[in-house]
Each structure stands twice: as C-alpha cells, then as structure tokens.
Design a protein around this motif. Sequence first.
Motif, mmCIF file in Angstrom:
data_model
loop_
_atom_site.group_PDB
_atom_site.id
_atom_site.type_symbol
_atom_site.label_atom_id
_atom_site.label_comp_id
_atom_site.label_asym_id
_atom_site.label_seq_id
_atom_site.Cartn_x
_atom_site.Cartn_y
_atom_site.Cartn_z
ATOM 1 N N SER A 2 0.836 -1.195 0.000
ATOM 2 C CA SER A 2 0.000 0.000 0.000
ATOM 3 C C SER A 2 0.871 1.245 0.000
ATOM 4 O O SER A 2 1.976 1.258 0.534
ATOM 5 C CB SER A 2 -0.919 0.002 1.233
ATOM 6 N N ALA A 3 0.372 2.315 -0.626
ATOM 7 C CA ALA A 3 1.110 3.571 -0.693
ATOM 8 C C ALA A 3 1.172 4.202 0.694
ATOM 9 O O ALA A 3 0.235 4.110 1.478
ATOM 10 C CB ALA A 3 0.433 4.516 -1.678
ATOM 11 N N ARG A 4 2.292 4.855 0.972
ATOM 12 C CA ARG A 4 2.444 5.530 2.257
ATOM 13 C C ARG A 4 1.514 6.730 2.320
ATOM 14 O O ARG A 4 1.406 7.507 1.367
ATOM 15 C CB ARG A 4 3.892 5.983 2.441
ATOM 16 N N LEU A 5 0.823 6.871 3.427
ATOM 17 C CA LEU A 5 -0.076 7.997 3.614
ATOM 18 C C LEU A 5 0.726 9.295 3.762
ATOM 19 O O LEU A 5 1.842 9.297 4.286
ATOM 20 C CB LEU A 5 -0.956 7.770 4.834
ATOM 21 N N GLU A 8 1.558 10.119 7.463
ATOM 22 C CA GLU A 8 1.813 8.979 8.337
ATOM 23 C C GLU A 8 2.929 9.299 9.322
ATOM 24 O O GLU A 8 4.000 9.775 8.945
ATOM 25 C CB GLU A 8 2.194 7.759 7.508
ATOM 26 N N GLU A 32 -5.131 10.667 6.350
ATOM 27 C CA GLU A 32 -3.791 10.559 5.763
ATOM 28 C C GLU A 32 -2.755 10.078 6.767
ATOM 29 O O GLU A 32 -1.559 10.220 6.549
ATOM 30 C CB GLU A 32 -3.370 11.910 5.180
#
Length: 304
Positions: A2-5, A8, A32
């Motif tokens: 999954s893409a990094r928020l 984060e 986010e």
Amino acid sequence: MSARLLCEGRVVIVTGAGRGLGRAHALAYAAEGARVVVNDLGVGLDGTPGPDSPARQIVDEIRAAGGEAMAHGGDIATTGGAASLVGAALETYGRLDTLVNNAGFLRDRMLVNLDEDDWDAVLRVHLKGHFLPLKHAAAHWRAEARAGRTPQARVVNTSSGAGLLGSVGQGNYSAAKAGIIGLTLVAAAEMGRYGVQVNAIAPAARTRMTERTFAETMTAPGSGFDAMAPENVSPLVVWLGSAASAGVTGRVFETEGGRITVMEGWRPGPTADKGARWTPSEAGEATLKLLAEAEVPGAVYGAR
C-alpha cells in the motif's frame, strides 16, 4: 504494497476542530495517517460557551475509522490554554509536527455600531488565538533544532478574503484576518532556520460563520459537486501540513471548491520621485497621475 499515507507518523494540532472547516481538516489529516489533537472550546457562533464541546465527537469519529486522536478543550487565546495544547500533543504522542490555526467566530456590526467588546472578542480569538499556539509550538521546534533535531514542522494559519480585501460590516473580523497574514509572513521569516514552514489560507466554504452567505448549495452542473463544502478546503491544508510541501513558506492561498489561487500581496506599483520635498499641491498632482497608471484594487466584499 500500500502507498504511504501523506501524513503517516505526523502529529497534528487543529484548533476550532469541532465543526466546519476545523472538523473537515481533522478528519482529512486522520485519513492521511496523522495523529490529531482536536481542540475546540465548544462555544457558540458569537463566542459564548455552549453546553457541550464537540471535540470528543470528532475524536470518536476518527477512532471509529481506525485513526488516532485526542480531545483538548482549552482556550487557545490564553497563555495557559495554548501552552497546555502544545503540551498535550507532546505528552500524549511525544512530538508535534503541524499546527493548524483555525478557531474563530463572528460579531458582525457596521463600524459605527461596533462595540469595543465586539472588537476585542473577535481579535482575541482570531489573532491572539493564532499567536499564542504558534508561539508555544515555535518555542518547542526551536528547542528541537538547537538540540540537533531539526523538525519538518508546518503551520497553516486561517485568514479570509475579508483580510485581503475587507468586508462591509466586518471591520473587526477583517482587521483580525489581515493581521493573521502579517503574522504568517513574520513567522515564516523568523522560523525558517529552525525547520518551520508557515503559510496561510483564505478559504471560502459553508460553515456556521458563513451559512447565510452561502445558503444555497453551489454545484457544478450535472456533477453533484458541492463547491461550498468545507471538505474541499482540507486537501490543500493537509498538503501544506505535510513534509511533501518542503520549500513552500510565507505564502497565502485562496481556496474555494476546486480552485486554488496563490495570492500575491503588496508590491511596489507606479512611483514618482522628485528628489526633493513635495509641496502638498505637487504631491497631490503626482499622486493622481500615479493612480491613473495603477491597477484598480479589488472591491470590498459587500460594497455597492
């Protein structure tokens, strides 16, 4: 994978986060990946205390969606309240990365009817309520930088079109929002060496403060897009509060619906220099010639 928020690992404070724009910002930051400190005193539209603070409701909403958040009900226009707000973030999460100054209310009057209390109350919550959280957050970030832990800190202040152009019946609010722009520029210049970026937004959205102005839902034909929804403002606020906005500081952005505009402030226009002292008549004659060459200023909101 999954893409990094976008946010984060970051800890974000949002003042006035119980309703309207602040609520939308808090939820957007949480979505986010940010841990959010939700500040709201729980007062009415005119700044008088309400029976229940909505901060806890927003925290519950964030947690129900799998995010992390805590409520803070202190008065950020006091030294104690602002200090406890920054302290709560540090004590609970061990860090502070972003401050979103958003709290405010209205007491609209024409200038001749504007009481001193109405002036003081609006400048207190908007302008002092920006200054004090910024002061305490900045002191923490400066200490971090001096200790060799330079942060990627962000501040997003909330101005208004009223602060850029003025608004009839809102002398107190317009003055406060113009002051926020000045505060933003100074803070950006002073705090850049410590890893702090400071920007301001001038949003247009439907909130408790603007529900009369934007009573009718404005949508793009056939799209179902509500141009006045406060959630439209939050994506820019989240980006400005993230590490992805590196290098962007001392700027003012107008944002409404799907539109983002970089606002360009006072710059030198037409100039005349006699090289000696003017007489009043000469100064007036020169000024009229300069005004004929200058751009016409934008109209004050509500002017006829």
